[in-house]
Design an enzyme around this catalytic site. Structure first.
Site, mmCIF file in Angstrom:
data_model
loop_
_atom_site.group_PDB
_atom_site.id
_atom_site.type_symbol
_atom_site.label_atom_id
_atom_site.label_comp_id
_atom_site.label_asym_id
_atom_site.label_seq_id
_atom_site.Cartn_x
_atom_site.Cartn_y
_atom_site.Cartn_z
ATOM 1 C CG PHE A 134 2.968 -0.754 -2.394
ATOM 2 C CD1 PHE A 134 3.636 -0.619 -1.186
ATOM 3 C CD2 PHE A 134 2.504 0.399 -3.021
ATOM 4 C CE1 PHE A 134 3.844 0.632 -0.613
ATOM 5 C CE2 PHE A 134 2.706 1.657 -2.446
ATOM 6 C CZ PHE A 134 3.386 1.773 -1.252
ATOM 7 C CG ASP A 218 -4.202 -0.483 -6.523
ATOM 8 O OD1 ASP A 218 -4.147 0.440 -7.362
ATOM 9 O OD2 ASP A 218 -3.597 -0.454 -5.432
ATOM 10 C CE LYS A 247 2.568 4.313 -8.696
ATOM 11 N NZ LYS A 247 3.687 5.046 -8.141
#
Ligand SMILES: Cc1ncc(COP(=O)(O)O)c(C=O)c1O
Length: 385
Positions: A134, A218, A247
């Site tokens: 993802f 990532d 985040k």
């Protein structure tokens, strides 16, 4: 005048795009590892905005930075220099051991920029990504996100080849003359907290070096102490060519970034990429205070200790519907042989917020400052259920 739960939901139903599956509570405030709904009910938060509130909700230093900076300067665009962006760039380049940084506002935007940079740097078009990966929902990020349900309605996407996660040999086989880069998560989050073997990232590093392929890591979900290191790449001692962050970067304030090695970053010249809000003074000041809190409160080491403790406690539950408990730091997955939706609902009723990913994995990504006692309560509630 405060709205009650029904009034809030009524407005959501009427006005907001129907893209999220929401739990039936409306949150009013939060502090540390506890959130409170509009009816005054408190919950221990094991979701933390999905690995965002690493320093805890509304940390006083973060709140103070927002107040202080917002009274002085919020935004001027990257037509000008600001002290806050200069200091954050230096801090993050040093922390990540990368050379240069580009600021943006979210994980998908960071990935989007990383893919653009790799394309420009190599002149090649195809990315290798991993099954169940993802990386976000914008078009470039979606092209390297694996789930068919997310991709199908938006095809054709940018060219990408998917290989099994934790299989470096499959990456070697997939690399061709058209490959721009390999993108992957050091721990797969949305896939259900999938931890690769120790040598996996090192092997990919070697393969990328041998073949002249860019390695993009990532770290949107794994960054800022979550896995018991500042960044998860440190577990394997390797450095990627490009790295993405978001985040937990702003302690709850929206922020993202991509970082790169000097010679890779040099391929982006003026006008190749931009972001109106990227690196604004307010978000940079907040991110700086967030980093200070992580250092001062030793949250990286805490994530490591508490993660080991939580995993031990969850393993000790010894229930026949538990297939596996796995994790790194405070990124812990409990894979069940049943769907976990009902458990999430029951835990919520008992005052614990849990997240379910990949249908049957309970994902624990609480604030890193959560206490052992709070974790005991969480495990006790799961045991009861
Ligand atoms: C590894 C990873 N990359 C990218 C993203 C996308 O981030 P955002 O939701 O901020 O666009 C996520 C979000 O969950 C993620 O976990």
């Amino acid at each position: 005048m405060a709205l009650n739960y029904d009034e809030i939901v009524g407005k959501f139903d009427k006005y907001i795009f129907n893209t999220y599956t929401r739990q039936p509570i409306a949150i009013k405030k939060a502090c540390g590892a506890v959130v409170t709904d509009v009816n005054g009910k408190e919950y221990i938060d094991c979701v933390a905005g999905i690995a965002v509130n690493n320093v805890g909700h509304c940390h006083p230093a973060v709140v103070e930075a927002i107040k202080r900076q917002s009274e002085q300067l919020i935004h001027v665009y990257n037509l000008y220099y600001t002290e806050q962006q200069a200091l954050l760039a230096e801090g993050l380049v040093n922390l990540t051991e990368m050379d240069r940084i580009f600021f943006c506002n979210s994980g998908a935007e960071a990935v989007e920029g990383a893919l653009k940079l790799a394309r420009k740097a190599t002149g090649k078009k195809v990315f290798i990504a991993t099954e169940h990966a993802f990386h976000g929902r914008t078009r470039g990020a979606l092209s390297v996100t694996h789930k068919e349900k997310y991709r199908k309605p938006f095809e054709p996407l940018a060219p990408a080849v998917f290989v099994p996660y934790n299989d470096a040999g499959a990456i070697r086989e997939a690399i061709t003359n058209d490959t721009a880069g390999v993108i992957l998560e050091p721990v797969q989050g949305e896939a259900g907290v999938i931890i690769p073997d120790d040598g996996y990232l090192g092997e990919i590093r070697e393969i990328c070096d041998e073949t002249g392929t860019l390695m993009i890591l990532d770290e949107v979900q794994t960054g800022f102490g979550r896995t018991g290191k500042w960044f998860a790449r440190e577990h394997s001692g390797i450095k990627p060519d490009i790295m993405t962050l978001a985040k937990a970067m702003g302690g709850g304030f929206p922020m993202g970034a991509k970082l790169a090695r000097e010679d890779v970053a040099a391929n982006f010249g003026r006008g190749d990429h931009a972001s109106t809000f990227g690196g604004n003074a307010l978000s940079c000041a907040v991110a700086l205070s967030n980093i200070e809190v992580i250092k001062k409160e030793k949250l990286v080491a805490k994530a490591s200790d508490l993660g080991a403790y939580l995993m031990e406690e969850l393993k000790a539950l010894d229930k026949d519907y538990v297939k596996e408990v796995r994790g790194k730091g405070l990124m812990v997955g409990m894979e069940l042989s049943i769907k976990c939706e009902d458990i999430v609902a029951k835990a919520r009723e008992c005052g614990v917020l849990l997240n379910c990913t990949s249908d049957s994995v309970l994902r624990f990504v609480p604030p890193l400052m959560i206490s052992k006692e709070q974790l005991d309560t969480v495990v006790g509630v799961i045991n009861e259920i």
